[in-house]
Design an enzyme around this catalytic site. Structure first.
Site, PDB file in Angstrom:
ATOM      1  NE  ARG A  54      -0.064   1.544   3.766  1.00  0.00           N
ATOM      2  CZ  ARG A  54       1.002   2.424   3.864  1.00  0.00           C
ATOM      3  NH1 ARG A  54       1.967   1.474   3.914  1.00  0.00           N
ATOM      4  NH2 ARG A  54       0.683   3.584   3.834  1.00  0.00           N
ATOM      5  N   GLY A  55       0.244   2.563  -0.156  1.00  0.00           N
ATOM      6  CA  GLY A  55       0.977   3.672  -0.036  1.00  0.00           C
ATOM      7  C   GLY A  55       1.169   3.927  -1.615  1.00  0.00           C
ATOM      8  CB  ALA A  56       0.490   7.295  -2.997  1.00  0.00           C
ATOM      9  NE  ARG A  95      -6.212   1.106  -1.864  1.00  0.00           N
ATOM     10  CZ  ARG A  95      -5.231   1.736  -0.708  1.00  0.00           C
ATOM     11  NH1 ARG A  95      -3.938   1.282  -0.686  1.00  0.00           N
ATOM     12  NH2 ARG A  95      -5.892   2.289   0.032  1.00  0.00           N
ATOM     13  CD  GLN A 210      -3.157   2.512   6.856  1.00  0.00           C
ATOM     14  OE1 GLN A 210      -3.649   2.732   8.017  1.00  0.00           O
ATOM     15  NE2 GLN A 210      -3.736   2.393   5.727  1.00  0.00           N
ATOM     16  CG  ASP A 251      -3.018   8.648  -0.606  1.00  0.00           C
ATOM     17  OD1 ASP A 251      -2.352   7.532  -1.056  1.00  0.00           O
ATOM     18  OD2 ASP A 251      -3.034   8.992   0.436  1.00  0.00           O
ATOM     19  CG  ASN A 261      -2.257  11.825   3.641  1.00  0.00           C
ATOM     20  OD1 ASN A 261      -1.785  11.041   3.089  1.00  0.00           O
ATOM     21  ND2 ASN A 261      -2.189  11.886   4.765  1.00  0.00           N
ATOM     22  CE  LYS A 262      -5.047   5.577   4.495  1.00  0.00           C
ATOM     23  NZ  LYS A 262      -6.070   4.742   3.656  1.00  0.00           N
TER      24      LYS A 262
HETATM   25  O1  MRU Z   1      -4.511   3.274   2.319  1.00  0.00           O
HETATM   26  P1  MRU Z   1      -2.970   3.529   2.239  1.00  0.00           P
HETATM   27  O2  MRU Z   1      -2.326   2.982   3.378  1.00  0.00           O
HETATM   28  O3  MRU Z   1      -2.440   2.899   0.922  1.00  0.00           O
HETATM   29  O4  MRU Z   1      -3.017   5.000   2.240  1.00  0.00           O
HETATM   30  C1  MRU Z   1      -2.112   5.597   1.710  1.00  0.00           C
HETATM   31  C2  MRU Z   1      -1.082   6.206   2.636  1.00  0.00           C
HETATM   32  O5  MRU Z   1      -0.293   5.721   3.123  1.00  0.00           O
HETATM   33  C3  MRU Z   1      -1.398   7.519   3.068  1.00  0.00           C
HETATM   34  O6  MRU Z   1      -2.446   8.287   2.704  1.00  0.00           O
HETATM   35  C4  MRU Z   1      -0.128   8.454   3.122  1.00  0.00           C
HETATM   36  O7  MRU Z   1       0.040   9.354   4.062  1.00  0.00           O
HETATM   37  C5  MRU Z   1       0.028   8.973   1.703  1.00  0.00           C
HETATM   38  S1  MRU Z   1       1.664   8.869   1.120  1.00  0.00           S
HETATM   39  C6  MRU Z   1       1.796   7.391   0.627  1.00  0.00           C
END
Ligand code: MRU
Length: 370
Positions: A54-56, A95, A210, A251, A261-262
């Site tokens: 996961r993670g952008a 996603r 996370q 993201d 973002n999250k």
């Molecule tokens: O749902 P995820 O864990 O893939 O979410 C993405 C993230 O990790 C966060 O939003 C993060 O702060 C962004 S940077 C990759």
């Protein structure tokens, strides 16, 4: 970054078998460090949608490798082009919010488009190299974000006469969300490396935690001082002068500087604004979506299964278990991201430098992306 003293990236090609992509399975961290082999584009797509990875940044690079695995499969079909465009669509659907994913798939498609006449073996090699370049590029983006962002931490440290700089972060925009260094964490790791005293407040980041599971694990492995806090603590800490700055990831960022973002990031930005705490967003240019301006209206927000809210995972008596938190029949809603309007963002820390979160400043620095 280092795990038990060994250097790892988050994704790589298996030694002695270039048809296998290896990733760190993030589902059981911090309790178990497991590397999984991904052999097909279906497996790779599943690893993204089910959040083994996961993670952008990481899902973008992984999708680049997914295109490579797809090309190997396509070479065994009668219509290479048709098969590979199906793989591209499948990967893009995994996603919806992080734009790096579509960006990376499109980069791979462009490579194929520019080399239409190449034979199939040549195309497979091209996509393998393309994915490797995406990975190396991501590492370089994060490294440069660290170099630019550390200056902000240095300034605060100087003003505090060398006292500890307290930084709040949300979710995991660390190396696990990218290929190495991370984005929000890169300036922190660089500050730590330079001997600046830093301490990180780590938001747990429900529902998947996370922050508590991944960011805390990373910081621990690198020896950076940190404290895990529940999601609602940040405002209180800011009111009491215990947060010098926030750094979060992104993201998707619009050309006007709105930041997805999250989920929960927006509330931290509001609290930071109310308490004059600088609120920075660290992102590579692959996270800009220059086609949109209004993040609240235009960024698609992923909604995931209710079970992620209703259950919580942890380790008990040596086993990783999930337990039910809510009444069995209570419905739950699971919005994965929110949008922080640009007016609450102090600055965007990018690989090219720090710019303001507004259209003029972003297009001055990234005009070539329009
Ligand atoms: O749902 P995820 O864990 O893939 O979410 C993405 C993230 O990790 C966060 O939003 C993060 O702060 C962004 S940077 C990759």
């Amino acid at each position: 970054m280092k795990v038990q003293g060994h250097h790892y990236r988050t994704i790589w090609i298996k030694e002695n078998d270039p048809s296998v992509v290896c990733v760190i399975d993030q589902r059981n961290l911090p309790h178990e460090f497991i590397v999984v082999d991904l052999k097909t584009s279906d497996e790779l797509a599943r690893s993204i949608s089910e959040m083994w990875i996961r993670g952008a940044g990481l899902i973008g690079v992984a999708a680049g490798y997914g295109m490579y695995l797809g090309a190997i499969e396509a070479s065994r079909t009668v219509d290479f082009e048709k098969y590979i465009s199906g793989v591209a669509e499948k990967l893009k659907r995994t996603r919806p919010t992080a734009v790096n994913l579509a960006w990376a798939v499109d980069r791979q498609l462009e490579l194929l488009e520019h080399n239409r006449d190449m034979n199939v073996d040549g195309k497979i090699k091209l996509l393998l190299e393309g994915a490797g370049e995406l990975a190396d590029g991501d590492v370089e983006f994060s490294r440069a974000i660290g170099e630019h962002g550390v200056k902000i931490i240095e300034n605060i440290s100087r003003k505090k006469k060398g006292e500890t700089v307290n930084i709040l972060t949300h979710c995991n925009a660390g190396w696990l969300a990218f290929i190495d260094y991370g984005t929000a964490t890169a300036p922190i790791y660089e500050a730590h490396r330079r001997g600046i005293k830093v301490h990180v407040w780590v938001d747990e980041t429900r529902p998947r935690n996370q922050g508590a599971r991944l960011t805390a694990w990373e910081l621990n492995e690198q020896g950076v001082a940190h404290t895990v806090i529940s999601d609602n603590v940040g405002g209180h800490l800011m009111q009491h002068g215990l947060v010098d700055m926030c750094i979060v990831g992104s993201d998707r960022t619009t050309r006007c500087g709105d930041v997805a973002n999250k989920i929960g990031t927006y509330l931290k930005a509001l609290a930071a604004n109310d308490n004059n705490v600088p609120f920075y967003v660290a992102l590579p240019s692959s996270t800009f979506d220059m086609t949109i301006r209004d993040g609240v209206k235009e960024i698609p927000i992923e909604q995931r299964g209710a079970e992620e809210v209703k259950f919580i995972q942890g380790k008990s008596s040596g086993f990783i278990r999930k337990v039910l938190l809510t009444p069995e029949n209570s419905p739950a809603a699971n919005y994965g991201f929110d949008v922080t309007p640009a007016k609450y963002v102090t600055g965007l820390i990018t690989e090219r430098g720090v710019c303001q979160a507004n259209e003029d400043s972003i297009t001055d620095m990234f005009g070539d992306l329009l």
